[in-house]
Design a protein around this motif. Structure first.
Motif, PDB file in Angstrom:
ATOM      1  N   HIS A  10     -22.223   3.709 -27.804  1.00  0.00           N
ATOM      2  CA  HIS A  10     -21.352   4.875 -28.427  1.00  0.00           C
ATOM      3  C   HIS A  10     -21.783   6.021 -27.640  1.00  0.00           C
ATOM      4  N   VAL A  11     -22.166   5.952 -26.427  1.00  0.00           N
ATOM      5  CA  VAL A  11     -22.263   7.221 -25.319  1.00  0.00           C
ATOM      6  C   VAL A  11     -21.696   6.691 -24.041  1.00  0.00           C
ATOM      7  N   LEU A  12     -20.408   7.019 -23.911  1.00  0.00           N
ATOM      8  CA  LEU A  12     -19.980   6.470 -22.743  1.00  0.00           C
ATOM      9  C   LEU A  12     -19.981   7.890 -21.472  1.00  0.00           C
ATOM     10  N   THR A  13     -20.386   7.231 -20.552  1.00  0.00           N
ATOM     11  CA  THR A  13     -20.567   8.057 -19.157  1.00  0.00           C
ATOM     12  C   THR A  13     -19.937   7.568 -18.035  1.00  0.00           C
ATOM     13  N   LEU A  14     -19.283   6.357 -18.006  1.00  0.00           N
ATOM     14  CA  LEU A  14     -18.732   5.708 -16.731  1.00  0.00           C
ATOM     15  C   LEU A  14     -17.195   6.327 -16.583  1.00  0.00           C
ATOM     16  N   ALA A  15     -16.750   6.710 -15.614  1.00  0.00           N
ATOM     17  CA  ALA A  15     -15.392   7.258 -15.563  1.00  0.00           C
ATOM     18  C   ALA A  15     -14.191   6.537 -16.102  1.00  0.00           C
ATOM     19  N   GLY A  16     -14.356   5.395 -15.795  1.00  0.00           N
ATOM     20  CA  GLY A  16     -13.122   4.551 -16.396  1.00  0.00           C
ATOM     21  C   GLY A  16     -13.247   4.552 -18.037  1.00  0.00           C
ATOM     22  N   GLU A  17     -14.503   4.615 -18.787  1.00  0.00           N
ATOM     23  CA  GLU A  17     -14.591   4.575 -20.076  1.00  0.00           C
ATOM     24  C   GLU A  17     -14.203   5.725 -20.686  1.00  0.00           C
ATOM     25  N   ARG A  53     -28.234   8.415 -26.855  1.00  0.00           N
ATOM     26  CA  ARG A  53     -28.205   6.868 -26.784  1.00  0.00           C
ATOM     27  C   ARG A  53     -29.180   6.490 -28.176  1.00  0.00           C
ATOM     28  N   THR A  54     -30.515   6.982 -28.294  1.00  0.00           N
ATOM     29  CA  THR A  54     -31.189   6.596 -29.322  1.00  0.00           C
ATOM     30  C   THR A  54     -30.510   7.118 -30.646  1.00  0.00           C
ATOM     31  N   LEU A  55     -30.031   8.070 -30.869  1.00  0.00           N
ATOM     32  CA  LEU A  55     -29.378   8.571 -31.849  1.00  0.00           C
ATOM     33  C   LEU A  55     -28.024   7.691 -32.280  1.00  0.00           C
ATOM     34  N   LEU A  56     -26.955   7.111 -31.293  1.00  0.00           N
ATOM     35  CA  LEU A  56     -25.844   6.502 -31.727  1.00  0.00           C
ATOM     36  C   LEU A  56     -26.050   5.204 -31.301  1.00  0.00           C
ATOM     37  N   GLY A  57     -26.775   4.619 -30.288  1.00  0.00           N
ATOM     38  CA  GLY A  57     -26.798   3.102 -29.774  1.00  0.00           C
ATOM     39  C   GLY A  57     -26.033   3.662 -28.380  1.00  0.00           C
ATOM     40  N   ASP A  58     -26.290   2.484 -27.491  1.00  0.00           N
ATOM     41  CA  ASP A  58     -25.752   2.558 -26.250  1.00  0.00           C
ATOM     42  C   ASP A  58     -24.090   2.626 -26.000  1.00  0.00           C
ATOM     43  N   ARG A 110     -19.698   8.974 -29.471  1.00  0.00           N
ATOM     44  CA  ARG A 110     -18.879   8.595 -30.763  1.00  0.00           C
ATOM     45  C   ARG A 110     -19.635   8.149 -32.050  1.00  0.00           C
ATOM     46  N   PRO A 111     -20.159   9.198 -32.657  1.00  0.00           N
ATOM     47  CA  PRO A 111     -20.990   9.044 -33.988  1.00  0.00           C
ATOM     48  C   PRO A 111     -20.137   8.278 -34.848  1.00  0.00           C
ATOM     49  N   GLY A 112     -20.944   7.607 -35.893  1.00  0.00           N
ATOM     50  CA  GLY A 112     -20.159   6.797 -36.576  1.00  0.00           C
ATOM     51  C   GLY A 112     -20.267   7.310 -38.322  1.00  0.00           C
ATOM     52  N   THR A 113     -21.200   8.609 -38.285  1.00  0.00           N
ATOM     53  CA  THR A 113     -21.237   9.018 -39.713  1.00  0.00           C
ATOM     54  C   THR A 113     -21.434  10.651 -39.609  1.00  0.00           C
ATOM     55  N   ALA A 114     -20.948  11.091 -40.891  1.00  0.00           N
ATOM     56  CA  ALA A 114     -21.103  12.788 -40.779  1.00  0.00           C
ATOM     57  C   ALA A 114     -22.570  13.127 -40.334  1.00  0.00           C
ATOM     58  N   GLN A 115     -23.570  12.407 -40.911  1.00  0.00           N
ATOM     59  CA  GLN A 115     -25.069  12.577 -40.364  1.00  0.00           C
ATOM     60  C   GLN A 115     -25.285  12.557 -38.977  1.00  0.00           C
TER      61      GLN A 115
END
Lengths: 473, 473
Positions: free
Chosen positions: A21-28, A14-19, A49-54
């Motif tokens: 873009h880290v999905l943990t709910l079953a429906g998501e 979450r720190t890396l990608l922002g909340d 769900r990262p947004g860049t190659a880095q």
């Protein structure tokens, strides 16, 4: 991994990608876990769900540190369960969907540099806007991504002239299993400086690293593509026609699709509104496509001469040559509606096989009766990219037998067909790859030495087996 | 290895191969130890000449057992010291020369299956005898072997249309460093069943295994190849011409060779008997080749239209279009005599580089003045396969300076040129490979991560570093 460790890991993500873009709910997570054909739903620790190659590199480094397996995912249109996780729930799905930038087009070098998450159709369109052609074309082009096309070495309808995805790629950007970012984005036609890492990652289905970007080849846009539909007595005649057409048209022959009578019968049954040019029935049909860099008139003339020569030599029974691009598209529709007609007819047992082009007639002549003996009344839906040796060799139930009941024979039908393919030195996966679905088939048909060489490479590059585990090997 | 162990090993080799095929006398070995350009002579424990793929495997197994390094050797025409041993005398040279059978031609599959020791010209001829084309063509074709072509991913003059050796190969037979024989002789256009071992061995210069056989692609023989010679103001104009010609001719454009005025001046000086079509001098020249699958008349007409369009748009100053195949060959002679004229003029400092096609004008515009500033009066011999981005960018001494004296500058000239290539994202070895000669240059320009990935693969497949040690890595 303990629940506390999982929480620490996910917190780091979450720190890396922002909340968001880290999905943990079953429906998501659900849309990322079910395969394209809806046959299987896996489970995952999270969808990242990262947004860049880095960000991909940073995410993979975190996974490596916590020893979390990774399932890379593009458009999720694969047909062999290559981009969904298994049921263990220990892996993360790493979606490349947010990496969707066209980075650069160079019309003079005829290259386009793109993010791995770009949709194929967007790349085709970006090329066309510059007067160029990106030739990869396949049914899922509105959803599939370049990264997935590369990971599976996609084929499609233009391979005869332009090659598979491997031949269409000059350079790659890849995140290694250790989370390092390799910049191999070279835009060169000739480069002999060491081992061919590019072609090792292409076709590896995400088991050796994650492709984040690529330099792809572009071609001049042809002035016209014109088709003809020929009626033939046999696959042998189709082979003669292929040789004649290639000898006369060279690289201008850009399509050569075989269709059995039963395929066009299925289309007639389920799509009666599509006009079919022949009143008499013929055993086989071939759709030829000719592309000209000169003009529509040139394409029509060359195709007419070719068809004329085939008629004169009695290779074909009858033929229509499209006199315009619109008519050409109508003939292509017949070919494209075969899979749709199959879907309307009900489920069948599919095979994506390839053979040396020259043995296709013998393969069909031997395997079709074997199938009849083993499964009396079964119906063969045989069509495909004959110019590439690639057949879709599908087996439908006998009239009156339920589709689900017939599908109970799947393992025996696969065995019969794949054994025949193996006997004729063919491939059990021409363009779809191995994924999880064909892993056991691969183990059955590949020589132990070849499997051992693959495992040695896997072990060298991904020693903790974190990259798409359970796929291919 | 002790002298006793060496004797036991050589005795075992004699049992395997027969006495005449285990050479240990200095006079017998000498032809196998000196490189093509005569710049270096290595030394060897023995020269081994197996006669079949199985004998290669048996020999390699013996070498593995005794830990004897192996230098595989084909036609020994390489230019980077890739196929001769170093001076230590610890390695054996393993010559593939006796594996020279054309195994099989399949005109309908358009493939030819050959032993690795087949001479390229013999393969071209065998294809032609069946009405087919094997398109790889390069200066050493009368001596080089298919195995060497594969090991170095050879390029040559037909890459623009047909690709490098990698694109011309469908399947391989390889002996691993452990002496196992991998039968990867597949003759398939589509095959997505696991990692691409084929392309890993291609271009690995014998450092991962020994190629003993291959399935190669064949193409229809074009009906005619017609050339034109165009005179241009600049490399920029050549780039415009390339785009125009590809847009109008598509895959029919099979050659696009750039030559500076100084190149044709060298040819005029040393081969005055070769007629040159232009009386006025122009800064640059381009040789275009057009191949037609239809007819000579079609090729001539399409090329004339293309040249006409280029004249109309003032891209070119002047041009001649050959009106026959004989005239076409005469124009090719001008291009082919550039290396011969260079040899007559004396030694120069050679570079085999590639660049994105679009940056070639900027590269030349920037690098030529840099060379002039660093080495005043030096003469640039710049020509090559511009359509592939591949230049032979050679630097000759100033008038009146001795060639040997100028060659003392080799390291600085290489540094200047290769730094510029690196700046423009090019390759320091377009088609010749790395061998021993460019190993240090590779280490200088490749990213540490890419070198580490290569070493990991090398270590996984050849843990005792017995296969062509000291080459590439």
């Amino acid at each position: 991994m303990s629940s506390a460790a999982a929480n620490t890991f996910l917190g780091h993500c979450r720190t890396l990608l922002g909340d968001p873009h880290v999905l943990t709910l079953a429906g998501e997570m659900e849309p990322y876990l079910t395969d394209w054909r809806g046959r299987f739903t896996g489970s995952a620790l999270a969808v990242l769900r990262p947004g860049t190659a880095q960000e991909v590199a940073d995410t993979v480094r975190a996974c490596a540190q916590w020893r979390v397996p990774i399932v890379p995912q593009g458009g999720k249109t694969g047909l062999v369960l290559g981009s969904v996780p298994d049921g263990s729930g220990t892996a993360v799905v790493l979606s490349l969907a947010r990496l969707d930038r066209i980075r650069h087009i160079d019309a003079f070098n005829r290259t386009i540099t793109v993010d791995a998450g770009c949709i194929l159709q967007a790349v085709q369109q970006a090329a066309q806007d510059q007067g160029c052609l990106f030739p990869l074309s396949l049914a899922a082009e509105g959803s599939c991504t370049i990264g997935g096309n590369l990971a599976t070495n996609a084929g499609g309808t233009a391979v005869l002239r332009y090659g598979n995805m491997r031949e269409l790629c000059l350079g790659l950007e890849v995140v290694t299993p250790q989370g390092e970012l390799w910049d191999g984005l070279r835009a060169l036609r000739k480069d002999n400086t060491g081992y061919d890492l590019r072609d090792l990652y292409i076709g590896a289905e995400g088991t050796l690293g994650i492709i984040t970007g690529a330099v792809l080849k572009l071609y001049p846009q042809p002035k016209a593509c014109i088709t003809a539909l020929a009626a033939l007595p046999s696959p042998d005649a189709a082979l003669e026609l292929l040789k004649l057409a290639q000898d006369r048209c060279g690289a201008s022959l850009t399509g050569f699709e075989l269709m059995s009578a039963f395929c066009l019968h299925l289309v007639r049954t389920h799509f009666p509104q599509l006009p079919q040019p022949f009143t008499a029935a013929h055993p086989q049909y071939v759709l030829l496509e000719l592309s000209s860099s000169e003009s529509e008139a040139h394409a029509v003339a060359l195709l007419e001469q070719t068809i004329g020569a085939a008629l004169e030599r009695h290779i074909i029974h009858d033929a229509v040559v499209a006199s315009s691009i619109a008519q050409s598209q109508a003939l292509w529709q017949l070919r494209e509606h075969i899979p749709l007609a199959q879907a309307k007819a009900g489920k069948n047992i599919k095979h994506d096989i390839s053979l040396p082009v020259s043995v296709i007639p013998s393969f069909i002549a031997q395997t079709a009766p074997q199938l009849q003996r083993a499964f009396p009344g079964c119906q063969l839906v045989c069509f495909g990219h004959m110019g590439d040796g690639n057949l879709h060799f599908n087996v439908a139930p006998p009239e009156g037998i339920g589709h689900e009941a017939f599908l109970a024979n799947q393992a025996e039908v696969n065995r019969l067909v794949h054994d025949a393919v193996n006997h004729f030195d063919g491939s059990i996966s021409a363009e779809h790859g191995i994924g999880a679905l064909k892993r056991d088939e691969l183990a059955r048909y590949k020589a132990p030495l070849e499997l051992a060489l693959m495992r040695a490479i896997k072990q060298a590059l991904d020693p903790h087996n974190l990259m798409n585990p359970g796929k291919i090997l």
